[in-house]
Design a protein around this motif. Structure first.
Motif, PDB file in Angstrom:
ATOM      1  N   LYS A 258      42.643  27.972  53.809  1.00 47.83           N
ATOM      2  CA  LYS A 258      43.734  29.441  52.709  1.00 47.83           C
ATOM      3  C   LYS A 258      44.558  29.065  51.976  1.00 47.83           C
ATOM      4  CE  LYS A 258      44.181  33.727  51.732  1.00 47.83           C
ATOM      5  NZ  LYS A 258      44.228  34.572  52.449  1.00 47.83           N
ATOM      6  N   CYS A 297      40.647  28.374  49.290  1.00 49.23           N
ATOM      7  CA  CYS A 297      40.728  29.802  48.210  1.00 49.23           C
ATOM      8  C   CYS A 297      42.123  30.552  48.664  1.00 49.23           C
ATOM      9  CB  CYS A 297      39.667  30.108  48.872  1.00 49.23           C
ATOM     10  SG  CYS A 297      40.336  31.039  50.672  1.00 49.23           S
ATOM     11  N   SER A 316      37.928  29.420  45.008  1.00 50.00           N
ATOM     12  CA  SER A 316      37.942  31.056  45.363  1.00 50.00           C
ATOM     13  C   SER A 316      39.388  31.429  45.701  1.00 50.00           C
ATOM     14  CB  SER A 316      37.246  31.310  46.557  1.00 50.00           C
ATOM     15  OG  SER A 316      37.431  32.954  47.251  1.00 50.00           O
ATOM     16  N   GLU A 318      41.732  35.113  45.517  1.00 51.44           N
ATOM     17  CA  GLU A 318      41.831  35.701  46.650  1.00 51.44           C
ATOM     18  C   GLU A 318      42.388  37.338  45.506  1.00 51.44           C
ATOM     19  OE1 GLU A 318      39.645  36.319  49.460  1.00 51.44           O
ATOM     20  OE2 GLU A 318      38.503  34.281  48.296  1.00 51.44           O
TER      21      GLU A 318
END
Length: 487
Positions: A258, A297, A316, A318
């Protein structure tokens, strides 16, 4: 190479190379670990469980072990997580933690433990693709100032509550969740499956920089800030630092990485519209994750930030509620996933007094409705998540129910089951669990719920955990209020 093994012989001077990874050594380690496990079960485990029991963390399985015989669910209506309809005339056979068959009515092994679902709907266990397991149940002040042991114990308690809300899997997108995951997987604590990201990788003054301005500047030799020390975040500036921090999270066991690529609604030092990390820095994280067989992500809201993420290979997005339609088209064309949260500035939203934060929250809420509309229109791959922080975990099911305002109830459930499972599958070899999630199908992992409710008509039943009559994870029953019999 192991420093203990790679050393010259004191007599001959010859080098002895490390054999820690050899098949013989690994086999021996497995035997030792099995022996230790047996000893724990015979003696020490009771003490460990007793310690957690005082805090409400002891395992609450209805059946302490996977049953020796298969389980057959009968008399049910099946939502399999993919088809937007319910099936009748089938049962669900579970053995060894997996769904082994969907037999016709009246079929099944003679030795099966039969559970009559009473005509109720059976759905896959729910998946929250944007969760913070260690930060969902404590205040921000507590997270940054209390003893970290307290934070982890609170996370353990919240993990049990998460499972009892029907969420059998969460993708943790920032925080020190590795220990919690290990405790859950070993049966010390009750909770969902966890796909951990580890610390949020952030630039200086990014959305994952939790320092105050009075701690600046950081000088060479200064210790890491508290949030970094505890694994909540990992600060990195420049390609070499991003590579290092990414690899550190992978070393800890991250199933995905992340990063923060833009600002937040109420952030003190990173405006919502700010762009964070250069494309080169993002690509460094992507390259390191790709080398490990997984993906990145990114926290981001705005079109420029999303476009930079896509250009760098982020898989991805978010949030993304401020995306314009052209950017949504780009997400669809690039096969980029979108984890969308129902940020609606309603009774479950954070409360702000600062006018700028209030205006930003309103803009994000308006963007949420557009996000659902455009994601469907342009066929973007997207999944449900909540992003509950600093309290309010009890609203998790209610948040999913809100999606039915924008789509059919079964479409909403699909985004928290079958679609969410496909997003988790991007972790590839780094996925911590071997098998399909989010679906009820032959060979899939046996995570499922039996509900009191009509999922094709609405999702309001999600607000009350009493409507969950059976909760199964990995073939184990954590709640069962249904009748059992044998064929």
């Amino acid at each position: 190479m192991c420093q203990a093994c790679f050393a010259p012989d004191p007599v001959t001077g010859k080098l002895h190379f490390c054999h820690c990874g050899s098949p013989t050594t690994l086999a021996a380690m497995r035997r030792i670990e099995a022996d230790i496990s047996r000893r724990q079960m015979m003696g020490g485990m009771a003490a460990v469980v007793g310690m957690f029991a005082g805090f409400g963390l002891a395992p609450r399985e209805v059946q302490a072990q996977t049953p020796a015989r298969p389980v057959l669910l009968t008399n049910l209506r099946l939502f399999d997580g993919e088809a937007l309809s319910l099936r009748e005339g089938v049962g669900i056979l579970i053995d060894g933690g997996r769904i082994t068959a969907l037999p016709a009515v009246g079929q099944g092994p003679e030795d099966a433990q039969v559970i009559d679902c009473g005509g109720r709907a059976v759905i896959p266990g729910l998946i929250d693709t944007h969760w913070h397991a260690t930060l969902a149940s404590v205040s921000q002040i507590a997270a940054m100032t209390q003893d970290i042991g307290f934070v982890h114990l609170m996370a353990g308690q919240e993990a049990g509550a998460t499972l009892m809300r029907g969420f059998t899997t969460v993708r943790d997108v920032g925080g020190p969740a590795f220990g919690l995951k290990a405790a859950i997987d070993r049966g010390v604590v009750t909770g969902p499956r966890v796909f951990p990201s580890g610390g949020i990788i952030s630039q200086t003054s990014g959305h994952g920089d939790f320092r105050f301005s009075n701690s600046l500047p950081m000088m060479p030799g200064d210790p890491a800030d508290y949030a970094s020390q505890q694994g909540m975040s990992a600060l990195a500036d420049g390609v070499p630092e991003v590579l290092r921090r990414t690899r550190e999270q992978l070393m800890k066991g991250a199933s995905q990485i992340k990063i923060t690529a833009g600002g937040g609604v109420a952030s003190q030092y990173d405006p919502l519209e700010s762009l964070q990390f250069t494309e080169g820095e993002m690509r460094a994280a992507v390259d390191a994750a790709t080398d490990w067989g997984t993906y990145v992500c990114a926290h981001v809201y705005t079109p420029p930030g999303i476009r930079r993420c896509i250009a760098a290979g982020v898989k991805s997005i978010e949030h993304g509620q401020l995306a314009d339609e052209d950017t949504v088209r780009l997400m669809a064309d690039s096969d980029t996933w979108w984890s969308i949260q129902p940020f609606l500035a309603d009774e479950d939203a954070n409360r702000y007094t600062d006018p700028k934060a209030v205006a930003a929250q309103r803009a994000v809420a308006e963007g949420t409705a557009r996000a659902f509309e455009w994601a469907d229109k342009h066929r973007v791959n997207w999944a449900f998540g909540t992003d509950i922080l600093y309290g309010g975990g009890e609203s998790q099911g209610r948040q999913l129910a809100k999606l039915a305002r924008f789509m059919s109830p079964l479409s909403a459930l699909h985004r928290a089951t079958g679609a969410a499972g496909r997003l988790l599958a991007l972790s590839g070899a780094r996925a911590p669990y071997d098998g399909r999630l989010g679906v009820i199908a032959e060979g899939a992992l046996a995570d499922l719920l039996v509900i009191d409710g009509e999922p094709e008509q609405g999702l309001d039943w999600l607000a009350d955990t009493g409507n969950l009559r059976l909760i199964m994870k990995n073939g184990r029953l954590f709640k069962n209020e249904l009748s059992e019999d044998s064929i």
